[in-house]
Design an enzyme around this catalytic site. Structure first.
Site, short mmCIF file in Angstrom:
data_model
loop_
_atom_site.label_atom_id
_atom_site.label_comp_id
_atom_site.label_asym_id
_atom_site.label_seq_id
_atom_site.Cartn_x
_atom_site.Cartn_y
_atom_site.Cartn_z
N ASN A 185 0.81 -1.21 0.00
CA ASN A 185 0.00 0.00 0.00
C ASN A 185 0.85 1.27 0.00
OD1 ASN A 185 -1.91 1.97 0.34
ND2 ASN A 185 -3.04 0.93 1.93
N ASP A 186 1.29 1.68 1.18
CA ASP A 186 1.98 2.97 1.30
C ASP A 186 3.19 3.11 0.38
OD1 ASP A 186 0.17 3.82 3.20
OD2 ASP A 186 1.35 3.01 4.86
N VAL A 187 3.89 2.01 0.15
CA VAL A 187 5.12 2.08 -0.65
C VAL A 187 4.83 2.31 -2.13
CG1 VAL A 187 6.43 0.64 0.94
CG2 VAL A 187 5.28 -0.41 -1.00
#
Lengths: 478, 102
Positions: free
Chosen positions: A405-407
């Site tokens: 997700n965040d990456v």
């Protein structure tokens, strides 16, 4: 040349093996031999020590031998059993547990030494300093690593735990430790008269303060920051072992401890950089300002989400010329490593070029995702690091994001939000993007992922394993 | 003080060696590396042996026993699990990858 010299040389040889072993870990091709060499060094250093103890004047008492042999069998047996049976997804907690053992052992060594020397008339200043350093660092590592391990196992909540007064408690503990240390050092120097019992009580207080400090240090740290914490604690243990080397005046302990301390330090720095956080920021706790920053800065998703079915994805993948798989921790949680490898092999049979983009913090410890994929028989040349794979997204037909997700959030390229400046995978540069994800839930940073509303993105809403199973079936049916 | 200088020199040089050796390891191997480094600090086992040989009272025995078992768990478990991880890193799977490049 007397026997003690031979033993000394053997220990130095052990230390050389450790350095060369670490050096061989530069490449997956030689890494296994490196580890074996390092283990060989350990056997040499330990046997030499045993030999020197056996032949010295006075030797070792029966109880001493019993302690050495039984202690080794008990600890070694437990270590062997857990190491053989652990699941690869559980690796971070196991490393953390072994780390706790090392830190604990280092602290115990110093405590025993101090108790004995104090009984025999008191320790000199230099020994006292190293004993206290060893006890403090070792005890913090011991309790801290156990808490970290518990968090990773799910025994303790992985969320940051902050209780009222925790900051104050930390300060009190630090003051107690420093005051106790000062007292012992002054006592050893003769500036204050300390009787033996009082010294031991003071050391006990320092020990307890350090143990509690280890707990309060790790509790407020969230699950996503665990890779950095494990790495840092590893460096701590190395340092504690080096301190034990100073206490016992043993060079191989100093060398090995310093080696591990330095390597742990570097890894910690690399990890923290990859997450765009400073080590200090992580230690102070929580995902700083995550929630508060979201409302103002994230800007909210500007478009609508396009849901896509497994059959459509299968067609896209099968007729692509290159596919980059972006695995995240969600993949590991769903135990879907084998499924992803199966899908990749099916695609390769169809002439699709498949590679894996591994973000440095994918998984729960540095490089964890590589181990998980290696376990699933993915050949390591297909595992690409971030810097190597990022330019390739521009040429790739489909980027398949599974449980990451965040990456992958392009918002990181803009200032003013919790992921700003975090190095990301350029997934949005791919011609087409497929995300397998259970829901639109947020990642650890607590913000929406702009990638999901990108017009090029299709969302396949499913658990990683289930979604991959659907894809495999669909690709086979083509 | 002077007898401290020698160990201190070793300590500083070993730190520099550690920095130098580790900074070249690719991210792919960071987990096994951490686990391998973790086993190296199990050398504290040697410390456990030294104190076990010196211990002369029940408290000393207990401390030495715990130190020995903790250290042994660290060493044995660490090396075995690192080896388990590393043996999984293979260049090619059994399945042919021919024609994969486009």
């Amino acid at each position: 040349m007397d026997l003690q010299t031979v033993v000394y040389l053997a220990q130095i040889a052990g230390a050389v093996c450790f350095v060369l072993g670490l050096h061989l870990m530069n490449s997956p091709a030689t890494a296994r031999n490196g580890n074996l060499l390092s283990a060989g060094g350990m056997v040499v250093a330990a046997s030499a020590t045993l030999l020197s103890l056996a032949v010295r004047t006075g030797g070792v008492g029966t109880i001493g031998w019993v302690i050495i042999v039984v202690g080794f069998l008990v600890g070694g047996g437990l270590g062997l059993y857990t190491a053989r049976n652990v699941q690869m997804t559980e690796m971070p907690q196991l490393v953390s547990l072994f780390n706790a053992m090392g830190g604990g052992a280092a602290a115990l060594v110093a405590i025993e030494d101090f108790v004995r020397i104090t009984g025999a008339g008191g320790a000199p200043v230099s020994t006292t300093v190293f004993v206290v350093l060893d006890v403090v660092i070792g005890a913090v590592t011991f309790s801290g690593s156990l808490v970290a391990s518990g968090k990773l196992m799910g025994l303790i909540s992985g969320r940051p735990i902050i209780f009222p007064g925790s900051r104050l408690l930390t300060i009190v503990l630090a003051v107690v430790t420093i005051a106790g240390t000062a007292l012992l050092v002054l006592g050893a120097g003769g500036a204050v008269t300390l009787d033996g019992t009082v010294s031991l009580v003071v050391l006990g207080v320092i020990l307890v303060a350090a143990l509690v400090f280890g707990v309060t240090m790790v509790l407020p740290i969230g699950g996503a920051d665990m890779p950095v914490v494990i790495s840092l604690l590893n460096a701590f243990t190395g340092t504690a072992v080096a301190m034990a080397g100073f206490v016992l005046d043993n060079p191989v302990l100093i060398i090995s401890g310093a080696l591990v301390g330095a390597s742990g330090g570097i890894l910690t720095k690399l990890m923290a950089d990859a997450m765009n956080r400073s080590i200090l920021n992580i230690m102070i706790g929580g995902f700083g300002g995550g929630e508060s920053a979201v409302a103002g800065a994230a800007g909210g998703p500007g478009g609508s989400v396009r849901s896509i079915g497994a059959d459509d994805v299968a067609i896209q993948l099968a007729y692509a010329s290159s596919v980059i798989v972006v695995p995240g921790y969600g993949l590991a949680v769903a135990q879907a490593q084998h499924a992803v490898r199966e899908l990749a092999e099916l695609l390769e049979e169809k002439g699709v070029d498949v590679e894996y983009a591994i973000h440095p913090v994918a998984g729960r410890m540095p490089g964890h995702m590589n181990v998980l994929l290696a376990e699933a028989n993915v050949p390591y040349p297909q595992l690409k690091e971030m810097d190597e794979i990022n330019p390739e997204f521009d040429r790739c037909d489909v980027a398949l994001v599974i449980g990451a997700n965040d990456v992958t959030n392009p918002a990181a390229r803009r200032p003013g939000n919790p992921v700003s400046g975090m190095p990301i995978l350029n997934v949005d540069h791919a011609k087409s993007i497929v995300v397998i994800k259970r829901s639109m839930g947020r990642g650890y940073a607590g913000i929406d992922n702009e990638l999901y509303v990108n017009p090029k993105t299709g969302m396949l809403f499913a658990d990683a394993k289930e979604g991959l199973a659907q894809l495999i079936a669909a690709v086979k049916a083509l | 003080m002077t007898d401290l200088l020698f160990p201190l020199t070793i300590f500083v040089l070993a730190i520099l060696v550690g920095f130098e050796v580790i900074s070249k390891v690719p991210a792919t191997l960071h987990t096994p590396l951490m686990s391998g480094a973790n086993s190296i600090h199990g050398i504290v086992l040697v410390g456990g042996m030294l104190i076990a040989a010196e211990a002369r009272d029940p408290l000393g025995y207990v401390l030495a026993f715990l130190a020995m078992s903790f250290g042994a768990m660290n060493v044995v478990g660490g090396y075995v699990v690192t080896d388990r991880m590393l043996q999984m890193f293979r260049k090619k799977t059994a399945a042919p990858k021919a024609g994969g490049k486009s």
